[in-house]
Design a protein around this motif. Sequence first.
Motif: not given
Length: 79
Positions: A47-48, A43-44, A9-13, A16-17, A20
Amino acid sequence: MLTPRKHLNLDVSVLRIAAIMLRELKKRGVMEFERLRGIVIRRVGGDGEITFLPALSFLYLMGKIEYHAKNDVIEYRAN
C-alpha cells in the motif's frame, strides 16, 4: 487534501510515508528515486506504493526535497 477520515489507515497515510522518506533522506542526503521507493514499500508494504507519489509531492511543495531529473535522484534540502 490531508483530512483524516474514519477509515484512514495511519500506517499508509501521506504524513507517515513523508516522515519515512525524510528520515532516509536526512541520513543520506541524496537518494535514487527507485531506492527510496523500495525502502518505503519494504517498511510499509504494498500500500505504500500508492501513497509514495503523493507524499513525494507533499515534501516537494513544502520545500523539503529537490528532484534532479538528470540523475533521477531526490535531494534533501535542510531549511
